[in-house]
Motif scaffolding. Structure first.
Motif, PDB file in Angstrom:
ATOM      1  N   LEU A   1     -37.927   6.134-100.255  1.00 54.81           N
ATOM      2  CA  LEU A   1     -36.466   6.191-101.802  1.00 54.81           C
ATOM      3  C   LEU A   1     -36.337   6.047-102.611  1.00 54.81           C
ATOM      4  O   LEU A   1     -35.905   6.692-103.413  1.00 54.81           O
ATOM      5  CB  LEU A   1     -35.446   5.567-100.886  1.00 54.81           C
ATOM      6  CG  LEU A   1     -35.106   5.749 -99.307  1.00 54.81           C
ATOM      7  CD1 LEU A   1     -34.028   4.441 -99.174  1.00 54.81           C
ATOM      8  CD2 LEU A   1     -33.704   6.387 -99.340  1.00 54.81           C
ATOM      9  N   LEU A   2     -37.413   5.492-102.906  1.00 55.57           N
ATOM     10  CA  LEU A   2     -38.492   5.060-104.533  1.00 55.57           C
ATOM     11  C   LEU A   2     -40.086   6.167-104.583  1.00 55.57           C
ATOM     12  O   LEU A   2     -40.301   4.979-104.697  1.00 55.57           O
ATOM     13  CB  LEU A   2     -38.415   4.035-104.639  1.00 55.57           C
ATOM     14  CG  LEU A   2     -36.931   3.237-104.768  1.00 55.57           C
ATOM     15  CD1 LEU A   2     -37.357   1.893-105.286  1.00 55.57           C
ATOM     16  CD2 LEU A   2     -36.058   4.169-106.190  1.00 55.57           C
ATOM     17  N   PRO A   3     -40.355   6.724-104.938  1.00 54.97           N
ATOM     18  CA  PRO A   3     -41.291   8.258-103.899  1.00 54.97           C
ATOM     19  C   PRO A   3     -42.288   7.469-105.681  1.00 54.97           C
ATOM     20  O   PRO A   3     -43.657   7.162-105.065  1.00 54.97           O
ATOM     21  CB  PRO A   3     -41.639   8.945-104.322  1.00 54.97           C
ATOM     22  CG  PRO A   3     -39.925   8.992-105.244  1.00 54.97           C
ATOM     23  CD  PRO A   3     -38.924   7.904-104.638  1.00 54.97           C
ATOM     24  N   ASN A   4     -42.156   6.894-106.506  1.00 54.78           N
ATOM     25  CA  ASN A   4     -42.396   6.603-108.229  1.00 54.78           C
ATOM     26  C   ASN A   4     -42.536   5.122-107.719  1.00 54.78           C
ATOM     27  O   ASN A   4     -42.658   4.987-109.172  1.00 54.78           O
ATOM     28  CB  ASN A   4     -42.261   7.471-108.691  1.00 54.78           C
ATOM     29  CG  ASN A   4     -42.348   9.190-109.018  1.00 54.78           C
ATOM     30  OD1 ASN A   4     -43.474   9.547-108.156  1.00 54.78           O
ATOM     31  ND2 ASN A   4     -41.832   9.540-108.940  1.00 54.78           N
ATOM     32  N   ASP A   5     -42.217   4.544-107.725  1.00 53.41           N
ATOM     33  CA  ASP A   5     -41.405   2.880-107.609  1.00 53.41           C
ATOM     34  C   ASP A   5     -43.292   2.499-107.188  1.00 53.41           C
ATOM     35  O   ASP A   5     -43.781   2.013-106.529  1.00 53.41           O
ATOM     36  CB  ASP A   5     -41.029   1.806-107.409  1.00 53.41           C
ATOM     37  CG  ASP A   5     -40.853   0.905-107.380  1.00 53.41           C
ATOM     38  OD1 ASP A   5     -39.909   0.847-107.965  1.00 53.41           O
ATOM     39  OD2 ASP A   5     -41.267  -0.134-107.122  1.00 53.41           O
ATOM     40  N   PRO A   6     -44.010   1.927-108.432  1.00 53.24           N
ATOM     41  CA  PRO A   6     -45.131   0.553-108.597  1.00 53.24           C
ATOM     42  C   PRO A   6     -45.364  -0.159-108.166  1.00 53.24           C
ATOM     43  O   PRO A   6     -45.970  -0.735-107.117  1.00 53.24           O
ATOM     44  CB  PRO A   6     -45.603   0.669-109.820  1.00 53.24           C
ATOM     45  CG  PRO A   6     -44.472   0.373-110.911  1.00 53.24           C
ATOM     46  CD  PRO A   6     -42.982   1.432-110.292  1.00 53.24           C
ATOM     47  N   GLU A   7     -44.218  -0.751-107.488  1.00 56.05           N
ATOM     48  CA  GLU A   7     -44.099  -2.448-106.187  1.00 56.05           C
ATOM     49  C   GLU A   7     -45.018  -1.792-105.090  1.00 56.05           C
ATOM     50  O   GLU A   7     -44.741  -2.460-104.774  1.00 56.05           O
ATOM     51  CB  GLU A   7     -42.765  -2.941-106.925  1.00 56.05           C
ATOM     52  CG  GLU A   7     -43.437  -4.086-108.200  1.00 56.05           C
ATOM     53  CD  GLU A   7     -44.548  -5.354-108.120  1.00 56.05           C
ATOM     54  OE1 GLU A   7     -44.118  -6.056-107.699  1.00 56.05           O
ATOM     55  OE2 GLU A   7     -45.973  -5.028-108.528  1.00 56.05           O
ATOM     56  N   THR A   8     -43.263  -0.991-105.303  1.00 49.94           N
ATOM     57  CA  THR A   8     -43.452  -0.194-103.545  1.00 49.94           C
ATOM     58  C   THR A   8     -44.457   0.248-103.251  1.00 49.94           C
ATOM     59  O   THR A   8     -44.990   0.079-102.038  1.00 49.94           O
ATOM     60  CB  THR A   8     -41.750   0.444-103.307  1.00 49.94           C
ATOM     61  OG1 THR A   8     -40.973   0.305-104.084  1.00 49.94           O
ATOM     62  CG2 THR A   8     -42.196   1.620-101.971  1.00 49.94           C
ATOM     63  N   GLN A   9     -45.435   0.872-104.048  1.00 48.29           N
ATOM     64  CA  GLN A   9     -46.250   1.753-103.511  1.00 48.29           C
ATOM     65  C   GLN A   9     -47.576   0.580-103.132  1.00 48.29           C
ATOM     66  O   GLN A   9     -48.030   0.475-102.750  1.00 48.29           O
ATOM     67  CB  GLN A   9     -46.859   2.776-104.904  1.00 48.29           C
ATOM     68  CG  GLN A   9     -46.311   4.162-105.309  1.00 48.29           C
ATOM     69  CD  GLN A   9     -46.728   4.447-106.376  1.00 48.29           C
ATOM     70  OE1 GLN A   9     -47.197   4.023-107.491  1.00 48.29           O
ATOM     71  NE2 GLN A   9     -46.718   5.977-106.706  1.00 48.29           N
ATOM     72  N   ALA A  10     -47.632   0.016-104.288  1.00 49.28           N
ATOM     73  CA  ALA A  10     -48.658  -0.891-104.245  1.00 49.28           C
ATOM     74  C   ALA A  10     -48.264  -2.081-103.035  1.00 49.28           C
ATOM     75  O   ALA A  10     -49.313  -3.060-102.207  1.00 49.28           O
ATOM     76  CB  ALA A  10     -48.065  -2.940-105.159  1.00 49.28           C
ATOM     77  N   CYS A  11     -46.581  -2.810-102.571  1.00 46.45           N
ATOM     78  CA  CYS A  11     -47.107  -3.127-101.139  1.00 46.45           C
ATOM     79  C   CYS A  11     -47.438  -2.684 -99.845  1.00 46.45           C
ATOM     80  O   CYS A  11     -48.069  -3.355 -98.866  1.00 46.45           O
ATOM     81  CB  CYS A  11     -45.042  -3.539-101.431  1.00 46.45           C
ATOM     82  SG  CYS A  11     -44.771  -4.040 -99.966  1.00 46.45           S
TER      83      CYS A  11
END
Length: 408
Positions: free
Chosen positions: A215-225
């Motif tokens: 849903l949020l492919p470029n969100d850094p916090e989601t990637q980091a999680c």
């Protein structure tokens, strides 16, 4: 014939969160959904007891839960929203394969993480509803008592009903406000499973993080999680092979999942490259610094924890910062930091284990002995207790040697 009760318990362990999320998304009511699922479970025990469990228990239970929800709605005074729910339930109940309905858990997590709820309640409610953790397990994760946590969960449900909150994904403008809590919930699901060696919980958290990343492919916090969880999951086989927890630097690296570590590093680098730092990126960077080829980069880990402490000034983060500080050679200063955490972490086993270690390093043997004793009493498994008992014995042996060694 397979035991119906065992088959139902297995199905609920695996699918309860998904089924409950599907129900709540349609009836817009926590209690109605839980009651309908409970009714379906009673029916399952009766029908499966006669004919044996079905080949695919999940679709059977979903269809039964939808039917029970329909029965409850038909038997109650309805408003327009409940009438719409009846229509939706009837369509989905009649589907060829109820198991093919979309997974609603992520949508439900965003509802549980609504800003109208207090932050701890958001996490607790999601763990209870989406992942089916017991109130006792959630209380332990939050360093809280079971009755207090039970009241917190009940109040959160009541508040959602009172505010008439919709079970929907937020508008794009509201995502930043809600995302931090959602990531915290997902990571807490993972850490609970990781601590308890519950592979299902860990995999579910990773699955939910991947859904969020879609849903949020470029969100850094989601990637980091997701990276943070993959770093830990990659080392699961080496973490406690004999029951005793082993720190990353002492683990058998041949047991690590190299593909997951590579994916985690790729995700972390992508997150950091966006120059929008956040707590999940700091935690993932700490995890990466722990698994360097030579040894952990303790100065870097200490600096990262210091920054994380500014963003999340919690006792557990402060404890980890103190431990990292001690590893840089500043044991006395780290000990002073730990002493300030005695009250909030009085029942937290890692605190007493770390305190014992630092007291031993600073040659305060009587206090170290007491701290080891407390850590042993709070240990969650016999292997960790035995490891700490051995350290306590070595401490006593060192004291004995110092007493018989003549001064020079």
């Amino acid at each position: 014939m397979t035991d119906p009760a065992a088959a139902l318990a297995h199905c609920l362990r695996r699918d309860r969160g998904r089924i409950l999320a599907a129900l709540i998304a349609r009836v817009q009511d926590f209690q109605l959904a839980e009651d309908a699922l409970q009714d379906a479970c009673v029916s399952a025990l009766i029908h499966w007891g006669r004919a044996g469990p079905p080949h695919r228990p999940e679709p059977w239970l979903i269809r039964a839960a939808f039917r029970k929800a329909i029965d409850r709605l038909r038997g109650a005074a309805r408003d327009s929203r409940q009438t719409a729910a009846l229509s939706q339930l009837a369509r989905d109940e009649a589907a060829d394969d109820p198991a093919s309905i979309p997974d609603e858990r992520l949508r439900l997590i965003f509802t549980c993480c609504h800003p109208a709820l207090e932050e701890k309640s958001r996490c607790a409610l999601t763990l209870r509803i989406v992942c089916s953790l017991t109130t006792a397990e959630i209380a332990a994760a939050f360093l809280d008592t079971e009755p207090t946590m039970g009241q917190r969960i009940s109040r959160a449900k009541a508040r959602i009903a009172a505010l008439n909150l919709r079970f929907d994904l937020p508008d794009p403008a509201d995502w930043p406000e809600r995302l931090c809590s959602v990531l915290t919930v997902i990571y807490l699901i993972f850490t609970t499973g990781h601590t308890q060696s519950n592979t299902t919980l860990c995999q579910e958290a990773i699955f939910l993080a991947r859904l969020l990343q879609d849903l949020l492919p470029n969100d850094p916090e989601t990637q980091a999680c997701l990276a943070l969880m993959l770093f830990a999951h990659a080392r699961a086989a080496a973490r406690a092979p004999n029951g005793q927890t082993i720190p990353p630097e002492a683990q058998d690296r041949s047991l690590w999942n190299a593909n997951e570590i590579t994916e985690a590093l790729t995700l972390l680098n992508a997150a950091i490259s966006q120059s929008r730092p956040g707590p999940m990126q700091l935690k993932a960077a700490i995890a990466a610094a722990h698994i360097l080829p030579s040894s952990p980069d303790w100065p870097q880990i200490e600096a990262l924890y210091a920054r994380l402490l500014e963003l999340e000034p919690t006792p557990v983060v402060a404890l980890n910062h103190a431990v990292a500080l001690a590893e840089t050679g500043q044991a006395a200063q780290a000990l002073r930091l730990l002493e300030a955490l005695a009250e909030p972490l009085a029942s937290y086993q890692p605190y007493h284990a770390a305190l014992a270690h630092l007291l031993a390093l600073t040659a305060n043997h009587p206090a170290a002995h007491a701290a080891y004793t407390r850590a042993i009493a709070l240990a969650e498994n016999l292997a960790d207790a035995a490891f700490l008992a051995e350290r306590r014995k070595n401490l006593l042996d060192a004291q004995a040697v110092s007493k018989i060694t003549p001064e020079t």
